[in-house]
Motif scaffolding. Sequence first.
Motif, PDB file in Angstrom:
ATOM      1  N   THR A 141      16.342 -37.271  19.636  1.00 27.77           N
ATOM      2  CA  THR A 141      16.090 -35.976  19.001  1.00 27.77           C
ATOM      3  C   THR A 141      14.592 -35.736  18.871  1.00 27.77           C
ATOM      4  O   THR A 141      14.094 -34.633  19.162  1.00 27.77           O
ATOM      5  CB  THR A 141      16.757 -35.918  17.618  1.00 27.77           C
ATOM      6  N   GLU A 143      23.004 -38.024  23.957  1.00 29.17           N
ATOM      7  CA  GLU A 143      23.720 -37.752  22.710  1.00 29.17           C
ATOM      8  C   GLU A 143      25.196 -38.103  22.866  1.00 29.17           C
ATOM      9  O   GLU A 143      25.795 -38.741  21.983  1.00 29.17           O
ATOM     10  CB  GLU A 143      23.556 -36.284  22.328  1.00 29.17           C
ATOM     11  N   TYR A 203      18.857 -35.021  27.112  1.00 23.80           N
ATOM     12  CA  TYR A 203      19.141 -35.221  25.686  1.00 23.80           C
ATOM     13  C   TYR A 203      20.643 -35.135  25.409  1.00 23.80           C
ATOM     14  O   TYR A 203      21.205 -35.987  24.714  1.00 23.80           O
ATOM     15  CB  TYR A 203      18.395 -34.175  24.857  1.00 23.80           C
ATOM     16  N   CYS A 254      25.754 -41.848  22.828  1.00 22.88           N
ATOM     17  CA  CYS A 254      25.745 -42.403  21.470  1.00 22.88           C
ATOM     18  C   CYS A 254      27.074 -42.170  20.774  1.00 22.88           C
ATOM     19  O   CYS A 254      27.621 -43.079  20.124  1.00 22.88           O
ATOM     20  CB  CYS A 254      24.613 -41.770  20.655  1.00 22.88           C
ATOM     21  N   PHE A 303      19.963 -42.399  18.614  1.00 26.04           N
ATOM     22  CA  PHE A 303      20.342 -40.990  18.472  1.00 26.04           C
ATOM     23  C   PHE A 303      19.203 -40.198  17.843  1.00 26.04           C
ATOM     24  O   PHE A 303      18.865 -39.094  18.288  1.00 26.04           O
ATOM     25  CB  PHE A 303      21.604 -40.886  17.621  1.00 26.04           C
TER      26      PHE A 303
END
Length: 222
Positions: free
Chosen positions: A89, A61, A57, A64, A85
């Motif tokens: 999550t 992240e 993750y 992005c 993004f």
Amino acid sequence: MPREEYQERLDELRDDVVRMGNVVSTRLQKTIAALETYDQSIATRIAETDHEINELYLDLEQDCIDLFALQQPVAGDLRFIAASFKIITDLERIADLAANLAASIRSAETGLFSEIAISDLAEITVEMLDDAIAAYAKDDAEACFAVAERDEDLDGRCERAAQQIIRTLVDETPSNDELELLLESVTSVLLTIRDLERIGDHAVNIAARTLYMVENDDALIY
């Protein structure tokens, strides 16, 4: 950065998000299998590998953020990066819920509520998640609405299952020795149902973000 190279980075992001979705789906399926067989060893392995999802993750992240910074995205690219993004999550949170489900295996082992079709609820959530990931991978707006429609069925099933458990609790007249075990089982099964329902909600979120990404339509976002 040249547009061609930038597009390659966008394509890589999509592939990586889909890969994360598949990893989370596999993790969820293993958790459900452990729930059905009360397999503590599987539950332990799921807990021990939770950091892998978190690291994935964080890597995505950062990807992005880098794509936002490397080149001012045009409208379509901007929606794609923002949706990706948000989707990672939701995937990270589904992985957390899978860990919650694994943690409930010990108390579920009593089997007092074996008549509750947890496996049916779980099957729906996995299918919703897989369909949402596939919709993102293929820019399939129609599939996004199908995921949202299935959520209504899942919510109804979860509500009926919870009501059945409460009715059983009301009808039972356990001894003092049995009461603690009964309450523990009630809590475990209700939390399991709640977590499966939440996973369905996150699958709808993925579909909603995908619909917005593809058609600039926020009809499913809530």
